[in-house]
Design a protein around this motif. Structure first.
Motif, short mmCIF file in Angstrom:
data_model
loop_
_atom_site.label_atom_id
_atom_site.label_comp_id
_atom_site.label_asym_id
_atom_site.label_seq_id
_atom_site.Cartn_x
_atom_site.Cartn_y
_atom_site.Cartn_z
N GLN A 189 0.82 -1.28 0.05
CA GLN A 189 -0.07 -0.11 0.03
C GLN A 189 0.70 1.14 -0.11
O GLN A 189 2.00 1.35 0.53
CB GLN A 189 -0.87 -0.06 1.24
CG GLN A 189 -1.78 -0.97 1.52
CD GLN A 189 -2.69 -1.06 2.71
OE1 GLN A 189 -3.01 -0.07 3.20
NE2 GLN A 189 -3.38 -2.28 2.87
N ARG A 201 3.85 3.19 17.76
CA ARG A 201 4.27 1.85 18.06
C ARG A 201 5.18 1.51 19.19
O ARG A 201 4.94 0.59 19.73
CB ARG A 201 4.55 0.94 16.92
CG ARG A 201 3.54 1.21 15.58
CD ARG A 201 4.20 0.19 14.48
NE ARG A 201 4.96 0.96 13.42
CZ ARG A 201 4.37 1.25 12.43
NH1 ARG A 201 3.16 1.10 12.03
NH2 ARG A 201 5.37 1.78 11.54
N TYR A 218 -7.16 -2.59 11.38
CA TYR A 218 -6.59 -1.86 10.48
C TYR A 218 -5.10 -1.77 10.58
O TYR A 218 -4.26 -1.11 10.79
CB TYR A 218 -7.06 -0.25 10.31
CG TYR A 218 -8.46 -0.27 10.15
CD1 TYR A 218 -9.12 -0.13 8.71
CD2 TYR A 218 -9.35 0.21 11.35
CE1 TYR A 218 -10.51 -0.04 8.60
CE2 TYR A 218 -10.78 0.68 11.00
CZ TYR A 218 -11.17 0.63 10.05
OH TYR A 218 -12.70 0.58 9.97
N ASP A 239 -7.55 -6.85 9.29
CA ASP A 239 -7.51 -5.84 7.94
C ASP A 239 -8.07 -6.71 6.78
O ASP A 239 -8.38 -7.84 6.83
CB ASP A 239 -5.77 -5.95 7.74
CG ASP A 239 -5.54 -4.47 6.77
OD1 ASP A 239 -5.15 -3.62 7.49
OD2 ASP A 239 -5.83 -4.50 5.72
N LYS A 240 -8.27 -6.13 5.82
CA LYS A 240 -8.73 -6.62 4.72
C LYS A 240 -8.03 -6.86 3.64
O LYS A 240 -8.22 -7.68 2.87
CB LYS A 240 -9.98 -5.50 3.97
CG LYS A 240 -9.62 -4.24 3.26
CD LYS A 240 -10.40 -3.56 2.59
CE LYS A 240 -9.90 -2.33 1.85
NZ LYS A 240 -10.84 -1.46 1.23
N ASN A 265 -13.64 -6.92 6.56
CA ASN A 265 -14.13 -5.43 6.75
C ASN A 265 -14.36 -5.40 8.18
O ASN A 265 -15.00 -5.80 9.12
CB ASN A 265 -15.55 -5.46 6.11
CG ASN A 265 -15.94 -4.13 6.06
OD1 ASN A 265 -15.16 -3.04 6.16
ND2 ASN A 265 -17.42 -3.83 6.00
N ALA A 266 -13.54 -4.25 8.68
CA ALA A 266 -13.27 -4.07 9.99
C ALA A 266 -14.55 -3.85 10.66
O ALA A 266 -14.67 -4.59 11.88
CB ALA A 266 -12.41 -2.85 10.25
N ASP A 287 -6.63 2.28 13.16
CA ASP A 287 -5.80 3.10 12.50
C ASP A 287 -6.14 2.96 10.94
O ASP A 287 -5.63 2.31 9.90
CB ASP A 287 -4.49 2.47 12.36
CG ASP A 287 -3.31 3.48 11.76
OD1 ASP A 287 -3.76 4.70 11.39
OD2 ASP A 287 -2.17 2.98 11.44
C1 SAM Z 1 -3.30 3.58 7.61
S1 SAM Z 1 -3.33 1.72 7.29
C2 SAM Z 1 -2.93 0.89 8.75
C3 SAM Z 1 -1.41 0.88 9.19
C4 SAM Z 1 -1.08 0.24 10.28
N1 SAM Z 1 -1.69 0.70 11.42
C5 SAM Z 1 0.40 0.25 10.53
O1 SAM Z 1 0.80 0.52 11.52
O2 SAM Z 1 1.27 -0.21 9.61
C6 SAM Z 1 -4.78 1.31 6.95
C7 SAM Z 1 -5.32 -0.07 6.89
O3 SAM Z 1 -6.75 -0.33 6.75
C8 SAM Z 1 -7.03 -1.46 5.75
N2 SAM Z 1 -8.39 -1.32 5.39
C9 SAM Z 1 -9.04 -0.17 4.92
N3 SAM Z 1 -10.30 -0.37 4.73
C10 SAM Z 1 -10.53 -1.49 5.56
C11 SAM Z 1 -11.88 -2.14 5.90
N4 SAM Z 1 -12.88 -1.47 5.64
N5 SAM Z 1 -11.61 -3.04 6.80
C12 SAM Z 1 -10.51 -3.64 7.06
N6 SAM Z 1 -9.16 -3.08 6.91
C13 SAM Z 1 -9.29 -1.77 6.01
C14 SAM Z 1 -5.86 -1.17 4.80
O4 SAM Z 1 -5.84 -2.51 4.20
C15 SAM Z 1 -4.68 -0.79 5.58
O5 SAM Z 1 -3.83 -1.86 5.72
#
Ligand code: SAM
Length: 292
Positions: A189, A201, A218, A239-240, A265-266, A287
């Motif tokens: 990503q 962290r 997330y 995570d998705k 889906n979170a 997050d």
């Molecule tokens: C800002 S990143 C998270 C970064 C992570 N916390 C880290 O410290 O590296 C957001 C994440 O949300 C996930 N995401 C986005 N929409 C989502 C959903 N509806 N359900 C689950 N995960 C989702 C993305 O795949 C992504 O990995």
């Protein structure tokens, strides 16, 4: 150099070092896109920027004193950015767009590899000028471009993803306080890894006690969850993104850590956790993605 004139009252934004004006904030504009001097309606000089009416923000201001947007200018901006982050180690965000006086450019450093995002028309057009300056200041082995974010689409620019300089390996290796992530660069990503959350962290890891339960929602590659697991906590990551969870799984195995994973889906996963008899979590990380 052509000129643009800001509408009465709108010049205040530029005087306050705000680096952008919308088309309807400009009194007079040149016929063609290009580098421009910016003036107030009283003919006071405000800055130098790039004008393109096709951009969401038609005028981007790059300097607030007079002078060209040439290689020397970019050398100076990159050197300043590098100096600011000299103590952050080999993995950090080297260029923070507006915050470094470079609207539209983000550069992350992963050891010898740089990953760049070009987010607006100005930096796209000026790439022949800033790229040699970036090479000179940062001296990377390789540069990979990940210009595929929403803001670029809003500028009407096509995606650009691929090797910009050198030979970028297929797997980006990210080191963070003893964690080593191997992230397939083409599937990652944004620029590959969320370097901006490192301090959070570290904070989380300090707070956690063995035996506690940590929910990392997330999670991406689970950088929070893995730190929790190595402190002896139970960690569940949600995570998705299957690719990211694959990286998490492989990293955990390599380190001999256990992190449970739920792909989905979170909000739905959270609802299902709430319905089930899951014991409570002492720490919950949320997050979600932010636009751009
Ligand atoms: C800002 S990143 C998270 C970064 C992570 N916390 C880290 O410290 O590296 C957001 C994440 O949300 C996930 N995401 C986005 N929409 C989502 C959903 N509806 N359900 C689950 N995960 C989702 C993305 O795949 C992504 O990995």
């Amino acid at each position: 150099m052509e000129c643009v004139i800001a509408k009465a009252g709108k010049e205040k934004k530029v005087r306050n070092f705000y680096p952008g004006l919308f088309a309807d904030e400009l009194e007079s504009i040149p016929d063609r896109p290009g580098i421009v001097r910016v003036f107030s309606i009283q003919n006071d000089f405000l800055g130098v920027g790039y004008f393109d009416p096709r951009s969401r923000v038609a005028l981007r201001v790059y300097r607030f004193e007079d002078g060209p947007l040439d290689k020397k200018f970019f050398l100076h901006r990159f050197a300043r950015a590098k100096e600011k982050r000299a103590k952050l180690g080999d993995f950090h965000r080297l260029v923070h767009a507006e915050a470094d006086g470079l609207p539209g450019l983000v550069v992350d450093r992963f050891g010898g590899i740089l990953v760049v995002q070009v987010r607006n028309r100005a930096m796209e057009v000026l790439r022949e000028t800033w790229l040699p300056a970036l090479l000179e200041v940062a001296e990377p082995a390789d540069i990979y471009e990940r210009s595929d974010m929403d803001s670029r689409r809003q500028e009407g620019l096509p995606e650009k993803v691929g090797v910009l300089y050198g030979e970028v390996p297929q797997v980006l290796e990210v080191l963070e306080d003893g964690l080593i992530f191997q992230i397939p660069i083409a599937l990652a990503q944004k620029t590959g890894y969320y370097l901006d959350q490192r301090e959070n962290r570290r904070l989380l890891e300090q707070m956690i006690e063995p035996g506690q339960r940590v929910l990392d929602v997330y999670s991406y590659v689970g950088a929070f969850a893995l730190r929790a697991a190595r402190k002896g906590a139970y960690a569940l990551a949600v995570d998705k993104d299957l690719e990211a969870l694959g990286v998490l799984d492989r990293t955990a195995s390599r380190l001999g850590l256990r992190v449970d994973i739920r792909q989905g889906n979170a909000p739905e996963v959270l609802e299902s956790l709430a319905r089930s008899k899951t014991p409570p979590f002492q720490h919950v990380l949320l997050d979600p993605p932010h636009p751009g």
